[in-house]
Write a protein that holds these residues in place. Structure first.
Motif, mmCIF file in Angstrom:
data_model
loop_
_atom_site.group_PDB
_atom_site.id
_atom_site.type_symbol
_atom_site.label_atom_id
_atom_site.label_comp_id
_atom_site.label_asym_id
_atom_site.label_seq_id
_atom_site.Cartn_x
_atom_site.Cartn_y
_atom_site.Cartn_z
ATOM 1 N N ASP A 70 47.150 21.074 -32.380
ATOM 2 C CA ASP A 70 48.301 20.280 -32.794
ATOM 3 C C ASP A 70 48.400 20.171 -34.318
ATOM 4 O O ASP A 70 48.510 19.082 -34.889
ATOM 5 C CB ASP A 70 48.239 18.888 -32.165
ATOM 6 C CG ASP A 70 48.447 18.937 -30.659
ATOM 7 O OD1 ASP A 70 49.083 19.886 -30.184
ATOM 8 O OD2 ASP A 70 47.971 18.030 -29.969
ATOM 9 N N SER A 109 45.194 13.830 -30.684
ATOM 10 C CA SER A 109 45.555 15.172 -31.140
ATOM 11 C C SER A 109 44.496 16.178 -30.710
ATOM 12 O O SER A 109 43.302 15.891 -30.744
ATOM 13 C CB SER A 109 45.666 15.160 -32.668
ATOM 14 O OG SER A 109 45.875 16.447 -33.160
ATOM 15 N N ASP A 132 53.072 16.617 -32.920
ATOM 16 C CA ASP A 132 52.885 16.045 -31.593
ATOM 17 C C ASP A 132 53.138 17.108 -30.516
ATOM 18 O O ASP A 132 53.364 18.282 -30.825
ATOM 19 C CB ASP A 132 53.754 14.802 -31.390
ATOM 20 C CG ASP A 132 55.248 15.086 -31.408
ATOM 21 O OD1 ASP A 132 55.654 16.270 -31.263
ATOM 22 O OD2 ASP A 132 56.024 14.130 -31.566
ATOM 23 N N ALA A 133 53.112 16.695 -29.255
ATOM 24 C CA ALA A 133 53.286 17.630 -28.135
ATOM 25 C C ALA A 133 54.646 18.315 -28.150
ATOM 26 O O ALA A 133 54.809 19.393 -27.585
ATOM 27 C CB ALA A 133 53.089 16.894 -26.813
#
Length: 135
Positions: free
Chosen positions: A8, A4, A90-91
């Motif tokens: 994030d 992370s 998350d992304a």
């Protein structure tokens, strides 16, 4: 397992619109003393209660979004209690795990944006005292 980055996180303050770019603080410490019985080289630890650092929430000031709630909250510094939430994402901006939530956090500081002849972001800062995250 993905790692992370600092960005994030989804950081929220109840009764305040929008998300917060940066959160600092919140660590826990306890005062302690070492107590040695006569002749012992092993200490017993006498420990005080856990203390939590204030949480500081910062974001870029938006006069359209922020003016109304700032006007309201500035009159309640030291009295206004809020639920604070820090959710790892998350992304794909999907929540990962459970958020870290702080209930009844007391607003103890509100700092207005400064002004200067620069293009640096103008920031609003909220500071909260709390008793740690919920369990």
């Amino acid at each position: 397992m993905a790692k992370s980055s600092q960005r994030d996180w989804l950081n929220l303050v109840s009764n305040v619109p929008g998300t917060w770019r940066n959160v600092e603080g919140g660590g826990a410490t306890a005062e302690y003393n070492r107590d040695y019985d006569g002749g012992s080289d092993k200490a017993d630890f006498l420990v005080g209660p856990t203390e939590h650092e204030d949480l500081t929430f910062t974001r870029t000031f938006d006069p359209v979004r922020d003016a109304a709630w700032i006007k309201k909250l500035e009159q309640h510094v030291g009295r206004s209690k809020h639920r604070l939430s820090r959710q790892p994402i998350d992304a794909n901006k999907t929540a990962v795990g459970k958020p870290k939530t702080y209930y009844n956090a007391l607003l103890v500081g509100l700092t207005y944006p400064g002004s200067a002849p620069s293009a640096d972001p103008s920031e609003i800062v909220l500071v909260f005292a709390h008793n740690g995250p919920s369990k």
